[in-house]
Design a protein around this motif. Structure first.
Motif, PDB file in Angstrom:
ATOM      1  N   GLU A   1       0.841  -1.210   0.000  1.00 58.54           N
ATOM      2  CA  GLU A   1       0.000   0.000   0.000  1.00 58.54           C
ATOM      3  C   GLU A   1       0.875   1.259   0.000  1.00 58.54           C
ATOM      4  OE1 GLU A   1      -3.076  -0.065   3.051  1.00 58.54           O
ATOM      5  OE2 GLU A   1      -4.380  -1.278   1.766  1.00 58.54           O
TER       6      GLU A   1
ATOM      7  N   CYS B   1       1.106   4.027  -3.075  1.00 58.33           N
ATOM      8  CA  CYS B   1       0.823   5.454  -2.849  1.00 58.33           C
ATOM      9  C   CYS B   1       1.951   6.300  -3.437  1.00 58.33           C
ATOM     10  CB  CYS B   1       0.701   5.760  -1.361  1.00 58.33           C
ATOM     11  SG  CYS B   1      -0.890   5.322  -0.666  1.00 58.33           S
TER      12      CYS B   1
ATOM     13  N   ILE C   1      -4.614   4.553  -0.267  1.00 56.43           N
ATOM     14  CA  ILE C   1      -5.067   3.461  -1.130  1.00 56.43           C
ATOM     15  C   ILE C   1      -5.451   2.275  -0.247  1.00 56.43           C
ATOM     16  CG2 ILE C   1      -2.805   2.328  -1.469  1.00 56.43           C
ATOM     17  CD1 ILE C   1      -3.531   2.142  -4.474  1.00 56.43           C
TER      18      ILE C   1
ATOM     19  N   VAL D   1      -8.799   4.055  -4.434  1.00 58.75           N
ATOM     20  CA  VAL D   1      -8.014   5.242  -4.112  1.00 58.75           C
ATOM     21  C   VAL D   1      -8.972   6.309  -3.584  1.00 58.75           C
ATOM     22  CG1 VAL D   1      -6.609   7.101  -5.100  1.00 58.75           C
ATOM     23  CG2 VAL D   1      -6.245   4.732  -5.827  1.00 58.75           C
TER      24      VAL D   1
ATOM     25  N   LYS E   1     -10.427   6.216   4.023  1.00 54.83           N
ATOM     26  CA  LYS E   1      -9.566   5.022   3.961  1.00 54.83           C
ATOM     27  C   LYS E   1      -9.934   4.065   5.099  1.00 54.83           C
ATOM     28  CE  LYS E   1      -5.411   2.673   4.254  1.00 54.83           C
ATOM     29  NZ  LYS E   1      -5.331   1.346   3.643  1.00 54.83           N
TER      30      LYS E   1
END
Ligand SMILES: *Cc1c(COP(=O)(O)O)cnc(C)c1O
Length: 367
Positions: free
Chosen positions: A41, A45, A53, A194, A201
């Motif tokens: 991850e 990013c 993400i 995203v 998130k």
């Protein structure tokens, strides 16, 4: 003659992958947000130039989950010129898809036609950056702002695409990616969502883990879309070679353009100034009258020469039985999309395509 396939998966070095597998075996941590998952991850990013993400097990579940997270209901405006998963994600949420025609210059939803499709039930727009070609994100956002709509981009084709140095994934409320084996960047099966802030998130991470927000707390009817450590490690290795893969694709695209530029009745997209393209596909469009043969005649003639193209996207999503009864699926509502679907062939395009292969495909089309 040897077969030229339409795609070929980007594979990590097997010895390097083995070394990482050894680490995973030693750790005995094989899934549930392990260290390779976290590292992937973070690395994505950085590569994609986005702040947040969330990894998913494929590119379809982030579409479904984004709609849930934004509480989208009623009707969603979308494009029929895409892979069927785009519209399926609406169906899985009980949302009515409303198809809008596309712009022949890009293959993407035509912003000029969006407003006429808005009703009191419309809650969102779901465009697709088809073949990695950027949508007109500014105009789409202006329409969304005017009517209070959310925008979820299906960016399955748009890994690494940038406009004026900015990631295309920054547009809209959220964007989804697919890391399927056939895509520019793959984790065998995989995908991602995203988003633009830490709170979203966190909510997405709950939703992809059954809705668990803690050991004993479930905040929503979430799905299971957790990515395991093997795929995360594989993904870390593939990320290191994706720039080389895109460069190889660019060379193939340039060779196709040079070889096909004077073939009457064959057209293709050129690069857009200011855009970092990823060359995920190389679609050509056959004008049967000028070319002297129909798209299908060329497609099957190529197959006889062991050159495998793909009629992508054909048929349109709006033609499948699940959707063809919708008022917006009527062919006279979607003339440009029908014309493109009936003339397109995606030529072989991948990182390992040699210039000899490209020339064989070109000769096949010329003769
Ligand atoms: C590949 C793709 C998807 C689905 O991704 P999977 O990883 O196969 O689930 C969704 N939308 C588009 C446009 C795609 O090309």
């Amino acid at each position: 003659m040897e077969q030229i396939t339409v795609t070929s998966p980007l594979l990590p070095n097997l010895d390097e992958f083995n070394d990482l597998l050894k680490e995973i075996w030693d750790s005995k941590w094989i899934t549930n947000n392990g260290s390779f998952h976290k590292r992937l991850e973070a690395a994505l990013c950085e590569y994609l130039k986005v702040p947040y993400i969330s990894l998913f097990t494929n590119g379809t579940l982030p579409l479904i989950t984004a709609l849930q997270a934004l509480r989208i209901t009623g009707e969603v405006i979308t494009t029929p010129y895409s892979f069927v998963a785009t519209t399926h994600s609406l169906w899985w949420n009980g949302i009515k898809p409303v198809f809008v025609d596309i712009d022949p210059a890009t293959g993407n939803i035509d912003p000029d036609k969006i407003e006429a499709a808005i009703t009191p039930k419309t809650t969102a727009i779901m465009p697709v950056h088809v073949y990695g070609q950027p949508c007109d994100t500014e105009r789409i956002q202006a329409i969304a702002d005017k009517y209070g709509l959310k925008v979820i981009y299906d960016a399955a084709h748009a890994f690494g695409v940038e406009v004026n140095g900015e990631s295309i994934l920054k547009a809209g409320d959220m964007s989804t990616l697919s890391f399927h084996a056939t895509k520019v960047y793959n984790t065998i099966e995989g995908g991602a969502l995203v988003m633009h802030d830490a709170k979203t998130k966190q909510r997405i991470d709950y939703l992809k883990n059954f809705g668990f927000a803690g050991e004993t707390e479930v905040v929503a009817p979430g799905i299971n879309s957790k990515v395991d450590e093997m795929r995360s490690a594989y993904g870390l290795l593939n990320l290191r070679q994706v720039d080389d893969a895109i460069a190889a694709r660019r060379r193939a695209a340039e060779a196709y353009r040079e070889g096909l530029k004077d073939v009457e009745g064959i057209t293709f997209f050129n690069d857009t100034p200011g855009v970092r393209h990823n060359y995920s596909y190389f679609p050509i469009f056959v004008d049967a009258e000028k070319y002297g043969r129909t798209r299908d005649e060329l497609y099957f003639a190529m197959r006889e020469q062991n050159v495998l193209g793909r009629r992508y996207f054909y048929p349109l999503i709006s033609e499948f039985t699940t959707y063809r009864g919708l008022p917006s699926a009527a062919p006279d509502n979607l003339p440009v999309a029908h014309r493109m679907a009936n003339s397109v062939i995606c030529l072989p395009m991948h990182h390992a395509l040699s210039i000899e292969d490209v020339n064989r495909v070109i000769n096949c089309i010329k003769n």
